[in-house]
Design an enzyme around this catalytic site. Structure first.
Site, PDB file in Angstrom:
ATOM      1  CB  SER A 145     -15.747  93.614  16.032  1.00 34.08           C
ATOM      2  OG  SER A 145     -15.642  92.381  15.956  1.00 34.08           O
ATOM      3  CB  SER A 147     -14.600  96.667  13.775  1.00 31.51           C
ATOM      4  OG  SER A 147     -13.605  95.643  13.099  1.00 31.51           O
ATOM      5  CB  SER A 198     -16.038  91.794  20.603  1.00 32.61           C
ATOM      6  OG  SER A 198     -15.598  91.334  19.588  1.00 32.61           O
ATOM      7  CE  LYS A 209     -11.889  92.066  13.657  1.00 34.69           C
ATOM      8  NZ  LYS A 209     -12.981  93.038  14.569  1.00 34.69           N
TER       9      LYS A 209
END
Length: 256
Positions: free
Chosen positions: A72, A217, A70, A127
């Site tokens: 994010s 996100s 993705s 993250k």
């Protein structure tokens, strides 16, 4: 059933078969009057056990590959990046149970980490760590505050991405600098409503994480903290990128 658990089971089964064959079955075959052909199951188990064992050791204790699915983490990580994750940065853990057996290091603010998503441990997320245990975190007007101090921001210009990243063209490209000197780039989409957050305190044994693509996100602002046991490792490099073809400029790039 996770791939890691399957790998442990397969390694254990082939190892037991190879071990029993060496102690029991092989001597019986050698003593047989007629030449007895080795069962194909034993042949495969003995041949594949070392391979499974090496893969298990490398993947569980040294390094593990992941693919970014993705956007994010734009601009740091792009869709199609294949990244390498150090499994020993935060301690040596047993596979499957994730029990720490040898402490090595601790996560720091700014680290990019892979972890099991707390809401669904079968899913891996990536993250950036923003808050450590005991930190007070707030997010106001697209600025992160750590212990009542804002993380420094400097606008660098307008983001221009390639392929899948083109969807973020026009976003603000901003450099953030944490109080420990860690510097990295983020994206701010001014067409989105900022998801402000009042001050919260990170519990002991947990971490607060955010994506670098701040307005796109799904992170700790929405679902909470990451337990220490969920951390799989620290992302440190990109070894390949495939997004409508191979992007050679991404190969070998470090992760800030």
């Amino acid at each position: 059933m996770s791939f890691e658990l399957i790998l442990v089971i397969v390694t254990a089964v082939t190892g037991v078969i190879a071990y029993v064959d060496r102690l029991v079955w092989r001597p019986k075959r050698e003593k047989a009057l007629a030449t007895e052909k080795e069962p194909i199951l034993i042949e495969y188990a003995r041949s594949l056990f070392p391979v499974f064992l090496v893969v298990l050791i490398l993947r569980s204790f040294v390094i593990e590959p992941f693919r970014i699915p993705s956007g994010s983490m734009y601009p740091t990580l792009e869709i199609g990046d294949f990244i390498a994750v150090s499994k020993f940065s935060y301690g040596i853990k047993l596979p499957v149970t994730q029990t720490k057996i040898i402490p090595v290091g601790e996560p720091e603010r700014g680290d990019v980490v892979v972890f099991s998503y707390p809401k669904d441990p079968e899913v891996d997320y990536i993250k950036r760590i923003v808050g450590l245990p005991g930190d007070k975190i707030s997010y106001i007007g697209r600025v992160v505050f750590v212990n009542d101090k804002p993380i420094g921001q400097q606008v660098k210009g307008v983001y221009l991405g390639n392929d899948s990243g083109a969807v973020m063209n026009g976003a603000d490209l901003v450099s953030e600098t944490m109080d420990n000197g860690h510097r990295y780039d983020i994206l701010l989409d001014m067409d989105k409503i900022s998801r402000d957050m009042d001050t919260i305190t990170v519990p002991e044994g947990h971490y607060f994480v955010m994506g670098d693509n701040r307005d796109h996100s799904n992170d700790s602002r929405f679902w909470g903290f990451v337990p220490e046991r969920n951390l799989k490792g620290k992302a440190f490099g990109i070894w390949m990128n495939w997004d409508n073809g191979i992007h050679l400029n991404r190969l070998g790039k470090g992760i800030e």
